[in-house]
Scaffold this motif. Structure first.
Motif, PDB file in Angstrom:
ATOM      1  N   THR A 217       1.017  -0.832   0.219  1.00 29.13           N
ATOM      2  CA  THR A 217      -0.251  -0.084   0.230  1.00 29.13           C
ATOM      3  C   THR A 217       1.354   1.371  -0.336  1.00 29.13           C
ATOM      4  N   THR A 218       2.073   1.498  -1.165  1.00 28.26           N
ATOM      5  CA  THR A 218       2.885   2.461  -0.872  1.00 28.26           C
ATOM      6  C   THR A 218       2.318   3.730  -1.612  1.00 28.26           C
ATOM      7  N   HIS A 219       2.359   5.082  -0.961  1.00 22.64           N
ATOM      8  CA  HIS A 219       2.265   5.719  -1.928  1.00 22.64           C
ATOM      9  C   HIS A 219       2.406   6.252  -3.646  1.00 22.64           C
ATOM     10  N   THR A 220       3.596   6.014  -3.318  1.00 25.42           N
ATOM     11  CA  THR A 220       4.292   5.749  -4.737  1.00 25.42           C
ATOM     12  C   THR A 220       4.443   4.338  -5.478  1.00 25.42           C
ATOM     13  N   PRO A 221       4.251   3.426  -6.607  1.00 24.17           N
ATOM     14  CA  PRO A 221       3.976   4.667  -7.345  1.00 24.17           C
ATOM     15  C   PRO A 221       2.493   4.552  -7.432  1.00 24.17           C
ATOM     16  N   ALA A 222       1.741   5.300  -8.643  1.00 24.84           N
ATOM     17  CA  ALA A 222      -0.047   5.402  -8.375  1.00 24.84           C
ATOM     18  C   ALA A 222      -0.002   4.283  -9.311  1.00 24.84           C
ATOM     19  N   ALA A 223       0.218   3.673  -9.048  1.00 30.88           N
ATOM     20  CA  ALA A 223      -0.570   1.593  -9.784  1.00 30.88           C
ATOM     21  C   ALA A 223      -1.058   1.084  -8.681  1.00 30.88           C
ATOM     22  N   PRO A 224      -1.345  -0.677  -9.191  1.00 32.90           N
ATOM     23  CA  PRO A 224      -1.817  -1.457  -8.723  1.00 32.90           C
ATOM     24  C   PRO A 224      -0.836  -1.828  -8.240  1.00 32.90           C
ATOM     25  N   PRO A 225      -0.747  -2.506  -6.625  1.00 33.79           N
ATOM     26  CA  PRO A 225       0.000  -3.612  -5.819  1.00 33.79           C
ATOM     27  C   PRO A 225       1.077  -4.368  -6.997  1.00 33.79           C
ATOM     28  N   GLU A 226       2.214  -4.593  -6.900  1.00 36.40           N
ATOM     29  CA  GLU A 226       2.611  -5.368  -7.434  1.00 36.40           C
ATOM     30  C   GLU A 226       2.113  -6.534  -6.769  1.00 36.40           C
ATOM     31  N   ASP A 227       2.602  -7.697  -7.857  1.00 32.28           N
ATOM     32  CA  ASP A 227       1.956  -9.436  -7.613  1.00 32.28           C
ATOM     33  C   ASP A 227       2.649  -9.785  -6.022  1.00 32.28           C
ATOM     34  N   ALA A 228       3.672  -9.010  -6.453  1.00 31.14           N
ATOM     35  CA  ALA A 228       5.231  -9.598  -5.124  1.00 31.14           C
ATOM     36  C   ALA A 228       4.573  -9.609  -3.954  1.00 31.14           C
ATOM     37  N   ALA A 229       4.143  -7.699  -3.806  1.00 29.12           N
ATOM     38  CA  ALA A 229       4.016  -7.506  -2.860  1.00 29.12           C
ATOM     39  C   ALA A 229       2.594  -7.818  -2.173  1.00 29.12           C
ATOM     40  N   LEU A 230       1.363  -8.258  -3.126  1.00 28.10           N
ATOM     41  CA  LEU A 230       0.138  -8.759  -3.167  1.00 28.10           C
ATOM     42  C   LEU A 230       0.000  -9.984  -2.381  1.00 28.10           C
ATOM     43  N   THR A 231       0.913 -11.018  -3.227  1.00 28.84           N
ATOM     44  CA  THR A 231       1.261 -12.058  -2.985  1.00 28.84           C
ATOM     45  C   THR A 231       1.160 -12.496  -0.728  1.00 28.84           C
ATOM     46  N   ALA A 232       2.623 -11.983  -0.623  1.00 25.20           N
ATOM     47  CA  ALA A 232       2.996 -11.715   0.596  1.00 25.20           C
ATOM     48  C   ALA A 232       2.282 -11.860   1.354  1.00 25.20           C
ATOM     49  N   VAL A 233       1.244 -10.854   1.479  1.00 26.72           N
ATOM     50  CA  VAL A 233       0.362  -9.984   2.774  1.00 26.72           C
ATOM     51  C   VAL A 233      -0.887 -11.885   2.975  1.00 26.72           C
ATOM     52  N   LEU A 234      -1.186 -12.589   1.438  1.00 25.36           N
ATOM     53  CA  LEU A 234      -2.160 -13.923   1.308  1.00 25.36           C
ATOM     54  C   LEU A 234      -1.402 -15.014   1.653  1.00 25.36           C
ATOM     55  N   LEU A 235      -0.339 -14.539   1.350  1.00 22.66           N
ATOM     56  CA  LEU A 235       0.317 -15.778   1.806  1.00 22.66           C
ATOM     57  C   LEU A 235       0.734 -15.839   3.509  1.00 22.66           C
ATOM     58  N   LEU A 236       1.037 -14.862   3.993  1.00 14.80           N
ATOM     59  CA  LEU A 236       1.009 -14.515   5.886  1.00 14.80           C
ATOM     60  C   LEU A 236       0.137 -14.604   5.958  1.00 14.80           C
ATOM     61  N   GLY A 237      -1.253 -14.559   4.952  1.00 12.78           N
ATOM     62  CA  GLY A 237      -2.985 -15.242   5.901  1.00 12.78           C
ATOM     63  C   GLY A 237      -3.121 -16.661   6.364  1.00 12.78           C
ATOM     64  N   GLU A 238      -2.306 -17.253   5.415  1.00 11.40           N
ATOM     65  CA  GLU A 238      -2.527 -18.914   5.410  1.00 11.40           C
ATOM     66  C   GLU A 238      -1.843 -19.482   6.873  1.00 11.40           C
ATOM     67  N   THR A 239      -1.476 -18.651   7.442  1.00 13.82           N
ATOM     68  CA  THR A 239      -0.588 -19.430   8.049  1.00 13.82           C
ATOM     69  C   THR A 239      -1.356 -20.006   9.948  1.00 13.82           C
ATOM     70  N   SER A 240      -1.988 -18.772  10.010  1.00  8.57           N
ATOM     71  CA  SER A 240      -2.470 -19.273  11.356  1.00  8.57           C
ATOM     72  C   SER A 240      -3.376 -17.751  11.895  1.00  8.57           C
ATOM     73  N   ARG A 241      -4.522 -18.067  12.300  1.00  7.12           N
ATOM     74  CA  ARG A 241      -5.315 -16.941  13.018  1.00  7.12           C
ATOM     75  C   ARG A 241      -4.901 -15.832  13.640  1.00  7.12           C
ATOM     76  N   SER A 242      -3.906 -16.285  14.470  1.00 10.27           N
ATOM     77  CA  SER A 242      -3.116 -15.611  15.358  1.00 10.27           C
ATOM     78  C   SER A 242      -2.273 -14.492  14.614  1.00 10.27           C
ATOM     79  N   THR A 243      -1.982 -14.786  12.798  1.00 14.29           N
ATOM     80  CA  THR A 243      -1.600 -14.042  12.074  1.00 14.29           C
ATOM     81  C   THR A 243      -2.247 -13.695  11.506  1.00 14.29           C
ATOM     82  N   ALA A 244      -3.248 -13.842  10.899  1.00 12.25           N
ATOM     83  CA  ALA A 244      -4.509 -13.253   9.677  1.00 12.25           C
ATOM     84  C   ALA A 244      -5.030 -12.058  10.544  1.00 12.25           C
TER      85      ALA A 244
END
Length: 315
Positions: free
Chosen positions: A41-68
């Protein structure tokens, strides 16, 4: 020059936020979560989040409820505190992707945030930003929070078990969603962030069409079992849906058989309801004037002697 300066200031803010998180966090797990959200969720660039950054968030959410749970908390905290439309839109993009394709644990935590209970209020009513992209926030939010469910294998069987009144309410909620999608912006040349959101709204529109088709088909099966009140509410919902057609055609060029099938079924149902009610009770039944007290009393008395019928016409 103004855009260059704005991008430069945004880059400095992003670097400062990442450095601050690294300095203040003593928990490695909390730090990784915070950094993942900031990078998506960076200020720049004014473009959709990079796939790698978005995937990193989703992968972290797969681990456990305490992480999600901390992921959702960090994301909502980022969204509520920012005054920048690019950051806000990126936060909503992440929310949308969590709803549409995120792990179940992450979706579950999103649905119950805040932890104290209640609805997931994103509190964007006070958001102010002079940029064009800010106008997308409300439309995108409605689409993100409403059009989330994938088509279930046994959806038709589940819907066929609905009471008529519940089926009408279910259809009405989808019509409300389409009305909000209908308010969305058009494509803007050179604005990849807004155009990404328009593309997602187009996908949500198609998902809504598929959901609406299932319900319209069910109504087609049980028309003769609808009460007067349910018939009126159904006709109103169909009329509101038709009112969106012209705007939707302008916003989303979608050449899918399901779209034309939906509009055709809307027309067919409206015609059938009118003919059925006129046949049963005369031409005055679907008038929009107020019914007399004696008429309402008669309907209540007669209604108590109606035989019990299955809600779906299939059974």
């Amino acid at each position: 020059m103004g855009k260059i300066l704005r991008d430069f200031l945004g880059l400095i803010k992003d670097k400062a936020s990442i450095s601050k998180a690294a300095l203040l966090s003593s928990n490695p797990n909390a730090l990784s979560i915070r950094l993942a959200v900031l990078r998506a969720t960076t200020h720049t660039p004014a473009a959709p989040p990079e796939d790698a950054a978005l995937t990193a968030v989703l992968l972290l959410g797969e681990t456990s409820r305490s992480t999600a749970s901390p992921i959702i908390t960090a994301l909502m905290d980022r969204l509520r505190r920012t005054g920048n439309c690019v950051v806000a839109l990126k936060c909503l993009l992440v929310v949308h992707h969590i709803i549409r394709r995120g792990p179940f644990i992450l979706q579950d935590q999103l649905s119950i945030f805040p932890a104290g209970g209640g609805h997931n209020h994103l509190k964007l009513s006070d958001f102010r930003d002079g940029a064009t992209a800010a106008t997308v926030l409300g439309y995108f939010l409605c689409s993100s929070s409403s059009c989330a469910a994938a088509v279930k294998e046994n959806q038709e069987r589940r819907i066929s078990s609905f009471l008529n009144v519940d089926l009408v309410k279910d259809l009405d909620s989808l019509v409300v969603l389409v009305e909000e999608i209908c308010r969305g912006p058009q494509l803007i040349d050179g604005d990849s962030l807004v155009n990404e959101i328009v593309g997602l709204l187009s996908g949500d529109y198609l998902s809504s069409v598929n959901e609406i088709l299932v319900r319209l088909s069910e109504f087609n099966e049980r028309l003769s079992y609808l009460s007067f009140g349910d018939s009126v509410e159904l006709v109103c919902a169909l009329k509101r849906l038709q009112d969106c057609r012209e705007r939707l055609t302008v916003l989303y060029v979608v050449n899918k058989p399901s779209v034309e099938m939906m509009w055709g079924l809307v027309e067919e149902l409206k015609g059938k309801i009118g003919m059925l009610k006129v046949y049963k009770s005369g031409p005055k039944l679907l008038s929009w004037g107020k019914a007399s007290e004696s008429t309402r009393y008669g309907e209540r008395v007669l209604g108590t002697f109606d035989p019990v019928k299955c809600q779906s016409g299939r059974f």
